[in-house]
Design a protein around this motif. Structure first.
Motif, PDB file in Angstrom:
ATOM      1  N   ARG A 250      -4.272  -5.429   8.477  1.00  0.00           N
ATOM      2  CA  ARG A 250      -5.611  -5.994   8.333  1.00  0.00           C
ATOM      3  C   ARG A 250      -5.892  -6.145   6.847  1.00  0.00           C
ATOM      4  O   ARG A 250      -5.771  -5.207   6.063  1.00  0.00           O
ATOM      5  N   LEU A 251      -6.216  -7.359   6.495  1.00  0.00           N
ATOM      6  CA  LEU A 251      -6.551  -7.642   5.104  1.00  0.00           C
ATOM      7  C   LEU A 251      -8.018  -7.270   4.949  1.00  0.00           C
ATOM      8  O   LEU A 251      -8.886  -7.868   5.571  1.00  0.00           O
ATOM      9  N   ARG A 252      -8.301  -6.264   4.128  1.00  0.00           N
ATOM     10  CA  ARG A 252      -9.702  -5.851   3.950  1.00  0.00           C
ATOM     11  C   ARG A 252     -10.321  -6.616   2.777  1.00  0.00           C
ATOM     12  O   ARG A 252     -11.422  -7.114   2.872  1.00  0.00           O
ATOM     13  N   THR A 253      -9.570  -6.675   1.697  1.00  0.00           N
ATOM     14  CA  THR A 253     -10.061  -7.388   0.524  1.00  0.00           C
ATOM     15  C   THR A 253      -9.340  -8.726   0.423  1.00  0.00           C
ATOM     16  O   THR A 253      -8.108  -8.764   0.312  1.00  0.00           O
ATOM     17  N   TYR A 254     -10.104  -9.791   0.496  1.00  0.00           N
ATOM     18  CA  TYR A 254      -9.490 -11.124   0.412  1.00  0.00           C
ATOM     19  C   TYR A 254      -9.605 -11.681  -1.003  1.00  0.00           C
ATOM     20  O   TYR A 254      -8.807 -12.469  -1.451  1.00  0.00           O
ATOM     21  N   ARG A 255     -10.685 -11.260  -1.725  1.00  0.00           N
ATOM     22  CA  ARG A 255     -10.810 -11.590  -3.153  1.00  0.00           C
ATOM     23  C   ARG A 255     -11.248 -10.323  -3.880  1.00  0.00           C
ATOM     24  O   ARG A 255     -12.274  -9.762  -3.499  1.00  0.00           O
ATOM     25  N   PRO A 256     -10.538  -9.892  -4.883  1.00  0.00           N
ATOM     26  CA  PRO A 256      -9.264 -10.437  -5.338  1.00  0.00           C
ATOM     27  C   PRO A 256      -8.179 -10.265  -4.273  1.00  0.00           C
ATOM     28  O   PRO A 256      -8.212  -9.300  -3.519  1.00  0.00           O
ATOM     29  N   PHE A 257      -7.231 -11.176  -4.270  1.00  0.00           N
ATOM     30  CA  PHE A 257      -6.177 -11.138  -3.249  1.00  0.00           C
ATOM     31  C   PHE A 257      -5.123 -10.111  -3.638  1.00  0.00           C
ATOM     32  O   PHE A 257      -4.538 -10.204  -4.715  1.00  0.00           O
ATOM     33  N   PRO A 258      -4.895  -9.132  -2.748  1.00  0.00           N
ATOM     34  CA  PRO A 258      -3.962  -8.045  -3.117  1.00  0.00           C
ATOM     35  C   PRO A 258      -2.508  -8.444  -2.934  1.00  0.00           C
ATOM     36  O   PRO A 258      -1.810  -7.898  -2.076  1.00  0.00           O
TER      37      PRO A 258
END
Lengths: 320, 92, 409
Positions: C310-318
């Protein structure tokens, strides 16, 4: 309502220049005169916000700024919302003890595009909510910053780049929106119309607008030599003629009660002093096409509109 | 850009301005120059009030007006408005 | 771990957000109603009118003014919050860029809702995905608990003097916004201490002094000037640098919060589930992760090495975290709850695939556009995705790199 503050030109000259020289307004810029005069009306700490427009651009070309007071610009249509945010932040920060000043005035500047047209919604909302700020409309009667396009504030038959004086349509077909009346209808405590030619009147009105609790709206006529097509030295002369011909009468409405300001009151009492509208139009290139046999009848039409609006104003002021 | 201009590490964030316009001289825009006749001047200071550029200074000690030609753009409002006809516009 | 005392409340996602804002010592809230965000501002208005918060609530006439007022209040030194969704966020579009450009650390909740037309009030991510380039931090949450936790964290991340970027916290319309969940909340004092009061860094003003970065008559600064080709680019570079620094700050704030609350969501940037030895994995944002975890468990029970990121932080992109987490997976399905019309797949797909291009293993990456306008994403459909992935691993062939799933022919 009256302001306690009395002043002479020397008093003004001894107050600090809050708008520094070196700004890049055109020579003879009416809005720059309006700004300077209004900033002489300050009574203490103040924060300014500006809509996008000529004066935003010419006073803050990065890395330069002409502002000696805190100033922010965010966008075109939202200057009243800026003022709302600033005023509200000050209120709560003071309550929480995060503010050193007892009181900070908030002033919002916008041109006619940012007021009559794209900014009207934010302005209406902000004054309806009763934020305590002074909104200054510097009305140069077209989108001068983008190259003289017509706005809701452009007068009837003025030639602009989007309402050119054509062979068929002689300038802007529509009439100037009665913006200050719209603001009075919001039920706000202070609305006034002023001209930089009558500097004492304008500065006093700005001061009242700052002093009053709640929203105040100051409609300042601001002739533009580039857009109105006249010699740069005539800015104040034209700003005076606008009043003398009743094209732009000076008045104020305190809690909705209208009264004429001195220069217009004189004309109301002595109607023979009212100059023909032709006197106002003739020195401005934007009306040049009206001085041709084909379109000359429009001058009478404009005179008629001016008379009608003047009579309505006299009625509101109990001077009909 | 030229190397004289500052890099991103050297300038304030968010576009906060770091130079006053008093360092930007607009006097060279001028074609006509206002020249006051201090004999005729009655010190009403209307020229001061009507100047778009804050280029007219009131010298309190000396009790006289002074033009700051660093900034005066030569619009001629002062000359046009002077009731004493104490300001002449002279070609530079 | 020093987990502090907490209370268990039954809250909807919107209520959880309002509760977090109530506890975060916010100075100014300016907002405009829009379904499905409205409960947040309704609830918050109650707090204001009952004297439960020391916050000024500006009930503005549009979202454009909501964000403007927050931006201007933040520029004056206040802590500010707003919330919106769908068309409301779209109306804010212009001011999103101005807010980040002015480095105003506004915190905003977005309850993800489809964009018109036709008008639809239900969940998809089109509204916030389109704003990915606006220089706002974007955190997508899985459940109401995380909505609460992330809102508190967002203030601390956005206001961090090294960052000073606005932050959006996204939760799924109705699935989260209107659904009651058990939410553990911290005590008021704990949150207050965690967020602290806003610290204002210093900037060099035109008077040549180092002064607080705010509108203050004692130390005037000019904000929002005309900035042309000679310096605009430098200002944008500063924003990019702040965004990159935020990767670390988000993790750090997430860790600090984890220490207090005992709750962690992966490392704050990515939240992997049974991914370590996975051969196949799905990637998604938001509440779909909950359903997907159930499917992963079912597959694992059958011996399939399935996982989820699950991508929690989309910006900044990890990018780096993502690459490291996925480089040993053989086939990956990116699930996008929004579509980039005419593009080769959805927005998350673009970036995941692009990041994995540099991985020496170069896993197969496919894309599923799902759930637009609130269309349900049941376990059966998620099973189909994992089935496709198994087939890709087996055949080493991708038949449909990008497809819509759950749409009728």
């Amino acid at each position: 309502m009256s302001s306690e503050w009395k002043f002479t030109t020397k008093d003004l000259a001894e107050k600090p220049e809050l708008l520094m020289p070196g700004h890049r307004a055109c020579a003879g810029c009416g809005p720059a005169v309006v700004y300077r005069q209004i900033l002489k009306a300050t009574r203490g700490p103040i924060i300014a916000t500006n809509a996008t427009g000529c004066m935003e651009v010419v006073t803050t070309i990065y890395p330069y700024t002409a502002w000696r007071i805190p100033w922010i610009h965010t966008a075109f249509e939202n200057v009243a919302a800026n003022a709302a945010g600033i005023e509200t932040a000050l209120k709560v920060m003071k309550r929480k003890g995060h503010l050193k000043h007892d009181h900070i005035d908030v002033i919002a500047f916008a041109g006619d595009g940012g007021t009559y047209d794209i900014g009207l919604q934010a302005l209406s909302g902000a004054v309806e909510r009763g934020h305590d700020f002074l909104y200054v409309l510097y009305d140069n009667e077209a989108y001068m910053n983008t190259g003289i396009q017509r706005s809701g504030g452009t007068p009837h038959c003025a030639s602009t780049t989007t309402s050119p004086a054509g062979r068929v349509i002689p300038g802007k077909p529509e009439y100037k929106k009665p913006i200050a009346d719209i603001m009075v209808a919001h039920g706000i405590p202070y609305v006034a119309a002023a001209s930089p030619a009558y500097w004492r009147d304008l500065i006093t009105k700005a001061r009242k607008g700052l002093e009053v609790k709640g929203p105040a709206f100051l409609h300042a006529l601001a002739p533009c030599p580039r857009g109105w097509r006249y010699d740069t030295s005539k800015t104040i002369e034209i700003a005076r003629l606008a009043v003398e011909t009743c094209v732009f009468p000076l008045w104020e409405a305190v809690d909705g009660e209208h009264s004429l300001s001195a220069p217009s009151k004189v004309i109301a009492l002595k109607p023979e002093r009212k100059k023909p509208v032709r006197e106002y139009l003739k020195n401005q290139g934007r009306f040049r096409h009206l001085f041709t046999p084909e379109f000359e009848h429009i001058i009478d039409e404009i005179e008629h509109i001016v008379d009608r609006r003047w009579k309505l104003l006299l009625k509101k002021c109990g001077m009909a | 850009m030229t190397s004289k201009q500052k890099g991103w590490k050297e300038i304030p964030i968010a576009g906060v301005c770091w130079t006053p316009t008093t360092e930007y001289l607009t006097g060279d825009w001028r074609t006509f120059k206002p020249v006051p006749d201090l004999q005729k001047c009655n010190k009403c200071l209307l020229c001061y009030v009507y100047c778009p550029d804050g280029a007219i200074e009131w010298k309190r000690e000396a009790e006289k007006i002074e033009f700051n030609y660093n900034y005066c753009k030569g619009c001629g409002i002062c000359a046009n408005e002077c009731r004493q006809e104490a300001i002449k516009m002279v070609r530079e | 771990m020093t987990v502090v005392k907490q209370k268990l409340l039954a809250l909807s996602g919107d209520e959880a957000v309002a509760y977090a804002v109530k506890q975060s010592d916010v100075d100014v809230v300016a907002a405009y109603p829009i379904t499905p965000q409205t409960i947040i501002v309704e609830k918050f208005s109650e707090y204001v009118h009952n004297g439960e918060v020391d916050t000024e609530f500006i009930c503005v006439e549009s979202e454009h003014s909501a964000l403007t007022a927050c931006l201007a209040a933040a520029a004056t030194g206040a802590r500010t919050f707003t919330a919106s969704a769908s068309a409301g966020l779209a109306l804010m579009h212009e001011i999103l860029y101005v807010t980040s450009g002015c480095r105003a650390p506004v915190v905003m909740t977005i309850v993800n809702r489809a964009l018109s037309a036709p008008i639809n009030i239900h969940c998809d991510h089109a509204d916030s995905m389109v704003e990915r380039d606006a220089s706002w931090i974007q955190i997508y949450v899985e459940n109401s608990q995380e909505a609460y936790d992330s809102t508190i964290q967002a203030f601390k991340i956005a206001e961090h003097p090294d960052i000073l970027l606005p932050a959006m916290v996204m939760l799924d319309a109705f699935f989260l916004s209107h659904t009651l969940e058990s939410v553990n909340v911290l005590l008021d004092a704990t949150v207050r201490e965690f967020v602290g009061t806003r610290k204002i860094p210093l900037v060099r003003s035109h008077e040549g002094k180092l002064v607080p970065f705010k509108l203050d008559p004692k130390n005037p600064v000019t904000m929002g000037p005309l900035d042309l080709y000679d310096y605009y680019f430098e200002h944008k570079k500063q924003q990019e640098e702040a965004m990159q620094r935020a990767l670390q700050t988000i993790k750090q704030v997430h860790d600090e919060y984890g220490e207090i609350s005992g709750r962690r969501y992966g490392n704050g940037l990515i939240d992997p589930y049974r991914l370590e030895d996975a051969d196949i994995a799905a990637i998604c944002v938001g509440s779909t992760a909950g359903t997907t975890k159930v499917v992963v468990d079912q597959l694992r029970a059958k011996g399939v090495k399935a996982g989820l990121l699950r991508l929690r932080t989309y910006r900044p992109f990890p990018s780096q975290d993502l690459r490291e987490a996925l480089e040993n997976v053989k086939a990956i399905a990116v699930m996008d709850r929004s579509n980039s019309f005419g593009a080769y797949g959805g927005p998350i797909f673009h970036e995941v695939r692009h990041v994995l291009y540099d991985a020496p293993t170069r896993p197969q990456v496919v894309n599923y556009i799902y759930g637009l306008g609130g269309r349900d994403m049941p376990q059966t459909l998620i099973h189909e995705i994992y089935k496709d992935l198994q087939k890709i691993v087996k055949t080493k062939r991708v038949e449909k790199p990008v497809q819509f799933i759950g749409v009728r022919e």
